[in-house]
Scaffold this motif. Structure first.
Motif, PDB file in Angstrom:
ATOM      1  N   ARG A 187      -1.872   6.641   9.063  1.00  0.00           N
ATOM      2  CA  ARG A 187      -0.789   7.627   8.976  1.00  0.00           C
ATOM      3  C   ARG A 187       0.573   6.943   8.918  1.00  0.00           C
ATOM      4  NH1 ARG A 187      -1.638  12.924  12.665  1.00  0.00           N
ATOM      5  NH2 ARG A 187       0.325  13.349  11.580  1.00  0.00           N
ATOM      6  N   GLY A 188       0.676   5.769   9.555  1.00  0.00           N
ATOM      7  CA  GLY A 188       1.924   5.033   9.492  1.00  0.00           C
ATOM      8  C   GLY A 188       2.262   4.605   8.070  1.00  0.00           C
ATOM      9  N   THR A 189       1.233   4.179   7.314  1.00  0.00           N
ATOM     10  CA  THR A 189       1.446   3.782   5.926  1.00  0.00           C
ATOM     11  C   THR A 189       1.859   4.987   5.083  1.00  0.00           C
ATOM     12  OG1 THR A 189      -0.162   1.984   6.101  1.00  0.00           O
ATOM     13  CG2 THR A 189       0.341   2.778   3.886  1.00  0.00           C
ATOM     14  N   VAL A 190       1.178   6.125   5.307  1.00  0.00           N
ATOM     15  CA  VAL A 190       1.524   7.352   4.588  1.00  0.00           C
ATOM     16  C   VAL A 190       2.940   7.787   4.937  1.00  0.00           C
ATOM     17  CG1 VAL A 190       1.024   9.824   4.425  1.00  0.00           C
ATOM     18  CG2 VAL A 190      -0.840   8.153   4.296  1.00  0.00           C
ATOM     19  N   ARG A 191       3.297   7.645   6.205  1.00  0.00           N
ATOM     20  CA  ARG A 191       4.639   8.048   6.641  1.00  0.00           C
ATOM     21  C   ARG A 191       5.705   7.215   5.926  1.00  0.00           C
ATOM     22  NH1 ARG A 191       3.741   7.679  11.866  1.00  0.00           N
ATOM     23  NH2 ARG A 191       2.775   9.749  11.861  1.00  0.00           N
ATOM     24  N   GLN A 192       5.432   5.930   5.707  1.00  0.00           N
ATOM     25  CA  GLN A 192       6.363   5.077   4.959  1.00  0.00           C
ATOM     26  C   GLN A 192       6.508   5.559   3.521  1.00  0.00           C
ATOM     27  OE1 GLN A 192       4.491   1.121   6.055  1.00  0.00           O
ATOM     28  NE2 GLN A 192       6.640   0.511   5.965  1.00  0.00           N
ATOM     29  N   ALA A 193       5.394   5.944   2.907  1.00  0.00           N
ATOM     30  CA  ALA A 193       5.429   6.423   1.515  1.00  0.00           C
ATOM     31  C   ALA A 193       6.234   7.714   1.406  1.00  0.00           C
ATOM     32  CB  ALA A 193       4.006   6.642   1.011  1.00  0.00           C
ATOM     33  N   VAL A 194       6.014   8.610   2.347  1.00  0.00           N
ATOM     34  CA  VAL A 194       6.718   9.895   2.337  1.00  0.00           C
ATOM     35  C   VAL A 194       8.212   9.683   2.590  1.00  0.00           C
ATOM     36  CG1 VAL A 194       6.953  12.069   3.592  1.00  0.00           C
ATOM     37  CG2 VAL A 194       4.685  11.240   2.984  1.00  0.00           C
TER      38      VAL A 194
ATOM     39  N   ARG B  89       0.830  -1.210   0.000  1.00  0.00           N
ATOM     40  CA  ARG B  89       0.000   0.000   0.000  1.00  0.00           C
ATOM     41  C   ARG B  89       0.866   1.263   0.000  1.00  0.00           C
ATOM     42  NH1 ARG B  89      -4.582   2.071  -1.782  1.00  0.00           N
ATOM     43  NH2 ARG B  89      -5.826   3.203  -0.235  1.00  0.00           N
ATOM     44  N   TYR B  90       1.903   1.285   0.828  1.00  0.00           N
ATOM     45  CA  TYR B  90       2.717   2.492   0.907  1.00  0.00           C
ATOM     46  C   TYR B  90       3.453   2.742  -0.406  1.00  0.00           C
ATOM     47  CZ  TYR B  90       7.377   0.360   1.480  1.00  0.00           C
ATOM     48  OH  TYR B  90       8.555  -0.300   1.285  1.00  0.00           O
ATOM     49  N   GLU B  91       3.823   1.653  -1.115  1.00  0.00           N
ATOM     50  CA  GLU B  91       4.480   1.821  -2.410  1.00  0.00           C
ATOM     51  C   GLU B  91       3.521   2.394  -3.449  1.00  0.00           C
ATOM     52  OE1 GLU B  91       7.931  -1.597  -2.593  1.00  0.00           O
ATOM     53  OE2 GLU B  91       5.831  -2.245  -2.770  1.00  0.00           O
ATOM     54  N   GLU B  92       2.252   2.003  -3.384  1.00  0.00           N
ATOM     55  CA  GLU B  92       1.245   2.567  -4.293  1.00  0.00           C
ATOM     56  C   GLU B  92       1.075   4.067  -4.045  1.00  0.00           C
ATOM     57  OE1 GLU B  92      -2.343   0.448  -3.699  1.00  0.00           O
ATOM     58  OE2 GLU B  92      -1.629  -1.425  -4.603  1.00  0.00           O
ATOM     59  N   ILE B  93       1.013   4.439  -2.777  1.00  0.00           N
ATOM     60  CA  ILE B  93       0.868   5.858  -2.432  1.00  0.00           C
ATOM     61  C   ILE B  93       2.100   6.629  -2.875  1.00  0.00           C
ATOM     62  CG2 ILE B  93       0.617   7.500  -0.520  1.00  0.00           C
ATOM     63  CD1 ILE B  93      -0.907   5.280   0.991  1.00  0.00           C
TER      64      ILE B  93
ATOM     65  N   GLU C  90       4.167   5.925  -5.319  1.00  0.00           N
ATOM     66  CA  GLU C  90       4.192   6.045  -6.775  1.00  0.00           C
ATOM     67  C   GLU C  90       3.231   7.122  -7.259  1.00  0.00           C
ATOM     68  OE1 GLU C  90       4.990   5.596 -10.783  1.00  0.00           O
ATOM     69  OE2 GLU C  90       6.134   5.076  -8.983  1.00  0.00           O
ATOM     70  N   SER C  91       2.044   7.208  -6.652  1.00  0.00           N
ATOM     71  CA  SER C  91       1.087   8.251  -7.037  1.00  0.00           C
ATOM     72  C   SER C  91       1.644   9.639  -6.736  1.00  0.00           C
ATOM     73  CB  SER C  91      -0.233   8.044  -6.293  1.00  0.00           C
ATOM     74  OG  SER C  91      -1.158   9.063  -6.619  1.00  0.00           O
ATOM     75  N   LEU C  92       2.248   9.807  -5.564  1.00  0.00           N
ATOM     76  CA  LEU C  92       2.837  11.089  -5.208  1.00  0.00           C
ATOM     77  C   LEU C  92       4.040  11.403  -6.105  1.00  0.00           C
ATOM     78  CD1 LEU C  92       2.719  10.836  -1.300  1.00  0.00           C
ATOM     79  CD2 LEU C  92       1.381  12.383  -2.748  1.00  0.00           C
ATOM     80  N   ARG C  93       4.819  10.383  -6.420  1.00  0.00           N
ATOM     81  CA  ARG C  93       5.974  10.553  -7.306  1.00  0.00           C
ATOM     82  C   ARG C  93       5.542  11.103  -8.669  1.00  0.00           C
ATOM     83  NH1 ARG C  93       7.477   5.588  -7.145  1.00  0.00           N
ATOM     84  NH2 ARG C  93       8.799   5.733  -5.294  1.00  0.00           N
ATOM     85  N   GLN C  94       4.498  10.526  -9.219  1.00  0.00           N
ATOM     86  CA  GLN C  94       3.990  10.974 -10.520  1.00  0.00           C
ATOM     87  C   GLN C  94       3.400  12.383 -10.428  1.00  0.00           C
ATOM     88  OE1 GLN C  94       4.551   9.487 -13.386  1.00  0.00           O
ATOM     89  NE2 GLN C  94       5.662   7.897 -12.243  1.00  0.00           N
ATOM     90  N   ALA C  95       2.733  12.675  -9.310  1.00  0.00           N
ATOM     91  CA  ALA C  95       2.155  14.010  -9.127  1.00  0.00           C
ATOM     92  C   ALA C  95       3.240  15.076  -9.048  1.00  0.00           C
ATOM     93  CB  ALA C  95       1.289  14.029  -7.859  1.00  0.00           C
ATOM     94  N   ILE C  96       4.365  14.728  -8.422  1.00  0.00           N
ATOM     95  CA  ILE C  96       5.488  15.664  -8.324  1.00  0.00           C
ATOM     96  C   ILE C  96       6.101  15.880  -9.701  1.00  0.00           C
ATOM     97  CG2 ILE C  96       7.845  15.924  -7.438  1.00  0.00           C
ATOM     98  CD1 ILE C  96       6.861  14.498  -4.871  1.00  0.00           C
TER      99      ILE C  96
END
Length: 251
Positions: free
Chosen positions: A42-49, A5-9, A11-17
């Motif tokens: 928030r822990g999953t989001v923190r991993q993505a960030v 899940r964190y990798e999906e988030i 990748e989406s943020l990476r493309q948005a940037i």
């Protein structure tokens, strides 16, 4: 195997940037907003960030919303450039501050690296390097005695020691040898880089030589996590790597 899940988030943020949805200099939404948007913890989001920070796409400063960087801070070893030359090429504002300059006997390792006698006098320099106003690297360097007087005369805010000694004394680095690993931040590193003690730091140790193979400096750089990405290109068709010069070559 599917992505987490964190990798999906991430990748989406990476493309948005990269597409400009989050332009350079802007701040990402807060962790709570991203968690609500993605229906994730928030822990999953923190991993993505944290993953994006490790890639150099966003700033790594703790306790604040992450800032989108101009671009990946990717440093290649294909050319021998100073930190300042690399930073300027990336479009970053670079500054430095010399914190300590001390003449002392060399350690056994320093003497071996610089090809001088055990306990020979060297100049130890501690510097803090900044990109866009943020501390990103602590630099600890020892200079051989033949170049020490030139370094000792430089101002504390000298942006690039290597560029300065090349201009003022024609001491030019032609070859470099690099060692890269990871270390935990000690008390001094943590204070200067504004991170927690024992935080992971990327360490680069490098030895630079003149064209004649005379050692100039032995340096240990400690980068805050996420502040830079090292890029190494290699090919199966390339010739085997050779050591082109070393401390034993006459200068």
């Amino acid at each position: 195997m599917g992505r987490s899940r964190y990798e999906e988030i991430a990748e989406s943020l990476r493309q948005a940037i990269r597409s400009g949805v989050h332009p350079p200099g802007s701040r990402l939404p807060s962790e709570s907003d991203l968690a609500a948007e993605w229906g994730a913890s928030r822990g999953t989001v923190r991993q993505a960030v944290a993953l994006l920070a490790s890639e150099g796409l966003i700033g790594s400063r703790q306790g604040a919303r992450r800032v989108v960087l101009r671009q990946e801070r990717r440093q290649s070893f294909e050319q021998l450039n100073s930190f300042a030359q690399w930073a300027r090429a990336m479009g970053c504002e670079v500054s430095s501050r010399i914190l300590t300059r001390t003449t002392r006997p060399s350690t056994d390792e320093e003497a071996a690296r610089l090809d001088v006698g055990p306990g020979s006098e060297v100049l130890y320099v501690l510097r803090l390097r900044n990109l866009d106003g943020e501390p990103v690297m602590v630099e600890r360097t020892v200079y051989a005695d033949w170049v020490a007087p030139v370094v000792r005369a430089l101002p504390e805010d000298c942006v690039s020691i290597m560029d300065s000694i090349a201009e003022s004394a024609d001491v030019v680095a032609h070859y470099g040898e690099h060692l890269i690993d990871a270390v935990a931040a000690g008390s001094e590193d943590a204070r200067l880089l504004r991170v927690r003690r024992a935080s992971p730091l990327l360490r680069q140790r490098h030895l630079t030589y003149t064209a004649a193979g005379r050692a100039i400096e032995w340096t240990e750089d400690r980068y805050r996590a996420g502040s830079v990405v090292f890029n190494v290109m290699n090919s199966a068709a390339a010739a085997p790597l050779e050591r082109r010069a070393g401390p034993g070559v006459a200068g």
